[in-house]
Enzyme design. Structure first.
Site, mmCIF file in Angstrom:
data_model
loop_
_atom_site.group_PDB
_atom_site.id
_atom_site.type_symbol
_atom_site.label_atom_id
_atom_site.label_comp_id
_atom_site.label_asym_id
_atom_site.label_seq_id
_atom_site.Cartn_x
_atom_site.Cartn_y
_atom_site.Cartn_z
ATOM 1 N N HIS A 209 -5.733 3.702 5.841
ATOM 2 C CA HIS A 209 -5.482 3.379 7.253
ATOM 3 C C HIS A 209 -6.406 3.772 8.167
ATOM 4 O O HIS A 209 -6.761 2.836 9.297
ATOM 5 C CB HIS A 209 -3.969 4.141 7.405
ATOM 6 N N ARG B 57 -3.102 6.955 3.976
ATOM 7 C CA ARG B 57 -3.699 7.436 5.068
ATOM 8 C C ARG B 57 -5.028 7.061 5.313
ATOM 9 O O ARG B 57 -5.618 6.827 6.513
ATOM 10 C CB ARG B 57 -3.185 8.711 5.642
ATOM 11 N N SER C 134 1.517 -1.115 9.651
ATOM 12 C CA SER C 134 0.308 -1.097 8.817
ATOM 13 C C SER C 134 0.305 -0.407 7.516
ATOM 14 O O SER C 134 -0.094 -0.807 6.635
ATOM 15 C CB SER C 134 -0.770 0.012 9.646
#
Lengths: 213, 213
Positions: A43, A40, A17
């Site tokens: 994500h 993040r 990812s």
């Protein structure tokens, strides 16, 4: 319709990812040292707006890590954010996560003062004798109260993660925090959320400690 | 810089937020009967993409409400989603929220089978003798496993809320669920999250019950 699943082992899903995110970010400029936080957040949301809306005060990452190393505790404005923060990694440094939103005294004070419970929570945090990081993913009123307490010289947080989401005073509350001298990580604009607040805490913790177990 | 805060009473913030969302949606077409779900997702994320990416199977709102009325329980794939669902309102109908992600047996089975814990959680849910709603906000592998169990005739959920977020098999896992005959609410594409999963559960609960306390 035939649907093809990509064959990625469970332990490799996050790595893959982040590769995709890095690839799609291309040469989007990011503040050096904040890349893992931005990635993040993307994500967590699949929303590349976070590459543009996240604002960092000077040297905030180093300052935040230092505070965590010194045992800073995290105060959040939702049980969801508390639930999402990796408390096991934080506890290695002596920190804990607090959310006062469900406390009976907070509900009573909010009712009495005609303020939000989030406001009352910030006042409650003021009574704690600890180094504090605030992770605000929901209530702009929490940020407004933090701003007032800072301006009044009553509170000096190690870090404010200012990422409430929404439509009423959200944009303004973030601008207020960015006018203080307190280290901040703010998602400029309307976006954010409890998931983003928790995610930024975890990004900091994982940058300090690769072992999350 | 002078920052003006909008003067909205605590109890009116959500109402005002929904007014702004409705105004900005303008004449964006929404599936009749799903408006409050779409608007609550936008309220939770400040992301108007949810006006376009949310997909609803036929009569899913009525079917979901009926299941909740009959005491259906909600199984989620994150503690964050569990934390965000209004368990007090759900309990009025006899339902509870379950998340098995932190269970030791789930961790052991996932390790043994080389699958994700989310996959093992779905297998654990299979052993429950209850009407089930799945609210999946994180793990596409959970949706893939649900698809397999449904295809094998082993599971017949009342509703799947399929809103995992991310980059590996997220898009595909949602397409799989939309190929089943199970009632679904799916956020097509990469977006979603634990917050969105909880938010859709709450939207359904609040449509049934205006008293959230």
């Amino acid at each position: 319709m035939k649907i093809d699943l990509e064959n990625v082992k469970p332990m490799d899903i996050e790595k893959r990812s982040f590769e995709i995110i890095t690839e799609e970010l291309g040469d989007t400029p990011l503040v050096p040292g904040t890349e893992l936080i931005v990635k993040r957040c993307i994500h967590t949301s699949a929303d590349f707006d976070y590459a543009k809306n996240l604002c960092f005060s000077e040297n905030v990452v180093e300052k935040a890590m230092q505070a965590i190393k010194e045992g800073a505790c995290i105060v959040t404005d939702t049980q969801m954010a508390k639930s999402g923060i990796n408390k096991r990694v934080l506890s290695r440094y002596g920190g804990e996560v607090y959310c006062f939103m469900s406390d009976e005294d907070v509900a009573a004070i909010a009712k009495e003062n005609g303020c939000t419970r989030a406001t009352a929570c910030m006042d409650k945090a003021l009574t704690m004798d600890k180094k504090l990081i605030f992770a605000i993913g929901n209530a702009p009123t929490a940020l407004v109260r933090l701003y007032e307490l800072i301006q009044d010289g009553k509170l000096s947080p190690e870090l404010i993660i200012g990422v409430p989401v929404g439509f009423v005073n959200v944009v303004q509350s973030k601008e207020l925090i960015m006018q203080t001298n307190v280290p901040y990580i703010v998602a400029k604009g309307r976006k954010g959320g409890s998931n983003i607040a928790a995610c930024i805490c975890n990004a900091l913790l994982y940058m300090m400690d690769n072992d999350r177990g």
